[in-house]
Enzyme design. Structure first.
Site, PDB file in Angstrom:
ATOM      1  N   ASP A 215      75.792  60.138  24.334  1.00  0.00           N
ATOM      2  CA  ASP A 215      75.209  58.983  25.017  1.00  0.00           C
ATOM      3  C   ASP A 215      76.078  58.697  26.244  1.00  0.00           C
ATOM      4  O   ASP A 215      77.182  58.176  26.122  1.00  0.00           O
ATOM      5  CB  ASP A 215      75.174  57.797  24.045  1.00  0.00           C
ATOM      6  CG  ASP A 215      74.688  56.506  24.705  1.00  0.00           C
ATOM      7  OD1 ASP A 215      74.545  56.477  25.946  1.00  0.00           O
ATOM      8  OD2 ASP A 215      74.462  55.525  23.977  1.00  0.00           O
TER       9      ASP A 215
ATOM     10  N   LYS B 268      72.163  51.333  35.017  1.00  0.00           N
ATOM     11  CA  LYS B 268      73.604  51.042  34.973  1.00  0.00           C
ATOM     12  C   LYS B 268      74.355  51.813  36.055  1.00  0.00           C
ATOM     13  O   LYS B 268      75.570  51.662  36.197  1.00  0.00           O
ATOM     14  CB  LYS B 268      74.164  51.394  33.600  1.00  0.00           C
ATOM     15  CG  LYS B 268      73.567  50.532  32.472  1.00  0.00           C
ATOM     16  CD  LYS B 268      74.181  50.855  31.147  1.00  0.00           C
ATOM     17  CE  LYS B 268      73.284  50.504  29.986  1.00  0.00           C
ATOM     18  NZ  LYS B 268      73.336  49.093  29.595  1.00  0.00           N
TER      19      LYS B 268
ATOM     20  N   GLN C 223      77.253  54.683  29.625  1.00  0.00           N
ATOM     21  CA  GLN C 223      78.363  53.935  30.221  1.00  0.00           C
ATOM     22  C   GLN C 223      79.356  54.857  30.921  1.00  0.00           C
ATOM     23  O   GLN C 223      80.339  54.376  31.489  1.00  0.00           O
ATOM     24  CB  GLN C 223      79.089  53.123  29.135  1.00  0.00           C
ATOM     25  CG  GLN C 223      78.227  52.084  28.458  1.00  0.00           C
ATOM     26  CD  GLN C 223      77.889  50.910  29.366  1.00  0.00           C
ATOM     27  OE1 GLN C 223      78.461  50.724  30.445  1.00  0.00           O
ATOM     28  NE2 GLN C 223      76.944  50.100  28.936  1.00  0.00           N
TER      29      GLN C 223
ATOM     30  N   HIS D 118      76.293  52.099  20.374  1.00  0.00           N
ATOM     31  CA  HIS D 118      75.221  51.152  20.703  1.00  0.00           C
ATOM     32  C   HIS D 118      74.075  51.388  19.716  1.00  0.00           C
ATOM     33  O   HIS D 118      73.875  52.511  19.252  1.00  0.00           O
ATOM     34  CB  HIS D 118      74.759  51.471  22.135  1.00  0.00           C
ATOM     35  CG  HIS D 118      73.779  50.499  22.719  1.00  0.00           C
ATOM     36  ND1 HIS D 118      72.434  50.522  22.416  1.00  0.00           N
ATOM     37  CD2 HIS D 118      73.945  49.486  23.607  1.00  0.00           C
ATOM     38  CE1 HIS D 118      71.824  49.569  23.098  1.00  0.00           C
ATOM     39  NE2 HIS D 118      72.714  48.925  23.827  1.00  0.00           N
TER      40      HIS D 118
ATOM     41  N   CYS E 107      74.721  44.776  21.144  1.00  0.00           N
ATOM     42  CA  CYS E 107      73.957  45.834  20.461  1.00  0.00           C
ATOM     43  C   CYS E 107      74.889  46.795  19.735  1.00  0.00           C
ATOM     44  O   CYS E 107      74.683  48.011  19.757  1.00  0.00           O
ATOM     45  CB  CYS E 107      73.061  46.607  21.424  1.00  0.00           C
ATOM     46  SG  CYS E 107      71.884  45.577  22.274  1.00  0.00           S
TER      47      CYS E 107
HETATM   48  N1  PMP Z   1      73.855  53.311  24.957  1.00  0.00           N
HETATM   49  C1  PMP Z   1      74.824  52.550  25.496  1.00  0.00           C
HETATM   50  C2  PMP Z   1      76.254  52.919  25.253  1.00  0.00           C
HETATM   51  C3  PMP Z   1      74.479  51.455  26.270  1.00  0.00           C
HETATM   52  O1  PMP Z   1      75.436  50.679  26.801  1.00  0.00           O
HETATM   53  C4  PMP Z   1      73.109  51.144  26.489  1.00  0.00           C
HETATM   54  C5  PMP Z   1      72.682  49.951  27.311  1.00  0.00           C
HETATM   55  N2  PMP Z   1      73.330  48.748  26.987  1.00  0.00           N
HETATM   56  C6  PMP Z   1      72.149  51.968  25.910  1.00  0.00           C
HETATM   57  C7  PMP Z   1      72.560  53.037  25.159  1.00  0.00           C
HETATM   58  C8  PMP Z   1      70.691  51.722  26.087  1.00  0.00           C
HETATM   59  O2  PMP Z   1      70.315  51.926  27.402  1.00  0.00           O
HETATM   60  P1  PMP Z   1      68.862  51.483  27.893  1.00  0.00           P
HETATM   61  O3  PMP Z   1      68.668  50.072  27.405  1.00  0.00           O
HETATM   62  O4  PMP Z   1      68.954  51.549  29.365  1.00  0.00           O
HETATM   63  O5  PMP Z   1      67.887  52.426  27.309  1.00  0.00           O
END
Ligand code: PMP
Length: 407
Positions: free
Chosen positions: A201, A227, A204, A124, A365
């Site tokens: 990270d 999430k 997910q 991401h 993203c």
């Molecule tokens: N890393 C991953 C793998 C994600 O899926 C996301 C959220 N789509 C993020 C980071 C960012 O998380 P947040 O927007 O809650 O900070």
């Protein structure tokens, strides 16, 4: 254990009962953000009705209650991820803040020209861009380990790329686009052999599988509350104490100091050193409730249910002509990226929405991953334990109707 009673669970999530465009909602955008059970909504509501005050500042009863709620969330998160100590859990606004904290407090002071940060093609942007920003300032570079056509990390290549210039490795536990589960224990073992710290990270992963940061063997682990049933604007960074003790704060302000003088300020110990300002206290009251809810279900039951649903949904999609599925990892969480031949992802998502189906379309993203697959966008159906096979059937029927409209 008895299997998960999904109808009872669905009754805990008020939003799942609503209609969109006069159709029953089929919410398959859980990797984007998840829905909240009543216990979480009530915990937030109760905080504002009964306990609202600021944390760690007041001796009055409300201040003590607010502090207890906030610090209680830290305890719950420490338990949830098996942190060896609650003091290693920094409460943040989400994964993005957690990763930026490591970028600016850990990486920036250490990096120099010629150093490298190793990440992967499936990250991401939150696990790419912060590293690019600190690399730009220091003359370091960001390298990305490749994946294969199934959307699995090529671990041998990753390990080969762990060269002496690499000062930090940053890998997602689970891909938000493909659902791929990365072999973090193995990756961590290889990083440790070379003395390279590893950030994971976990955005997910935390909604789907039990997390044990000690068993994983990483140095940093980032999660985001929204999430995993909790309110938006909540999250955490776990880091080994030795790293936290050596990290200067990134944000300055109230609540992160021991003593402030204009000749020099002495910072508080972790975790408070990294928590300047008034946090999302009500949100963290919700985090504790979210973790209790997940613990009440149990990840063994949750996982069995979700994996069955993933297999059902994958088979149903594969039965449709012209469907291309992205990501065929052996170990996956319930996320399916796909395209229908001849249809644009955004058109499909718009038409699916009119049928009551919420899926995400776009690049998720993850530009480098889209580039790898040679597509500008995909559709993504991401499932949760409160979704059902009947919803999958409704989703597949809706795709059939959309196909007729588009072709
Ligand atoms: N890393 C991953 C793998 C994600 O899926 C996301 C959220 N789509 C993020 C980071 C960012 O998380 P947040 O927007 O809650 O900070």
């Amino acid at each position: 254990l008895p299997p998960l009673d999904v109808e009872r669970i669905r009754a805990d999530f008020p939003l799942l009962a609503r209609k969109v465009h006069d159709k029953p909602l089929i919410y398959f955008d859980n990797a984007n953000t998840g829905q909240k059970p009543r216990s979480v909504i009530e915990a937030v509501d109760r905080h504002y009705r009964e306990h609202n005050a600021n944390v760690a500042r007041a001796v009055h009863l409300l201040g003590e209650e607010a502090t207890a709620a906030y610090e209680g969330a830290r305890d719950a998160i420490a338990r949830f991820i098996h942190a060896p100590s609650r003091d290693e859990v920094i409460l943040t606004s989400g994964t993005t803040q957690s990763i930026n904290l490591v970028a600016y407090s850990y990486a920036l002071p250490r990096l120099k020209a010629g150093d490298a940060i190793l990440t992967t093609v499936m990250e991401h942007h939150a696990n790419i861009v912060p590293w690019q920003l600190v690399a730009e300032r220091t003359g370091a570079t960001v390298k990305a380990a490749p994946i294969d056509a199934n959307g699995e990390l090529i671990v041998e290549r990753f390990v080969e790329m762990l060269t002496p210039e690499v000062k930090l490795a940053c890998v997602t536990h689970v891909s938000n686009v493909l659902g791929t589960v990365n072999p973090i224990r193995e990756i961590a073992r290889e990083c440790r052999k070379r003395g390279i710290p590893l950030l994971v990270d976990g955005s997910q992963a935390a909604p789907h599988r039990p997390i044990d940061v000690q068993a994983l063997g990483c140095d940093f682990y980032a999660i985001t509350g929204h999430k995993m049933l909790a309110p938006t604007g909540t999250g955490a960074l776990w880091a080994k104490r030795e790293h936290l003790m050596a990290m200067p704060p990134f944000f300055g302000g109230g609540e992160m100091i021991r003593e402030v003088r204009f000749e020099g300020t002495v910072f508080a110990d972790p975790p408070h050193r990294f928590e300047a300002g008034t946090p999302n206290i009500a949100g963290f009251a919700g985090v504790a409730a979210a973790i209790e809810y997940l613990e009440g279900i149990g990840f063994d039951r949750l996982k069995a249910y979700e994996q069955d649903l993933l297999a059902y949904a994958t088979a149903a999609l594969e039965n449709l002509p012209g469907i291309r599925i992205f990501g065929r990892a052996k170990e996956k969480e319930p996320v399916i990226s796909f395209l229908l031949e001849g249809a644009h992802a955004n058109d499909m998502a718009t038409l699916l929405d009119l049928q009551g189906v919420a899926v995400r379309s776009g690049h998720h993203c993850a530009h480098p991953l889209m580039h790898f697959f040679g597509v500008p966008a995909t559709l993504r159906a991401s499932l949760a334990f409160y979704n059902t096979k009947a919803e999958v059937d409704g989703f597949v029927d809706a795709i059939g109707r959309v196909r007729k409209l588009l072709m």
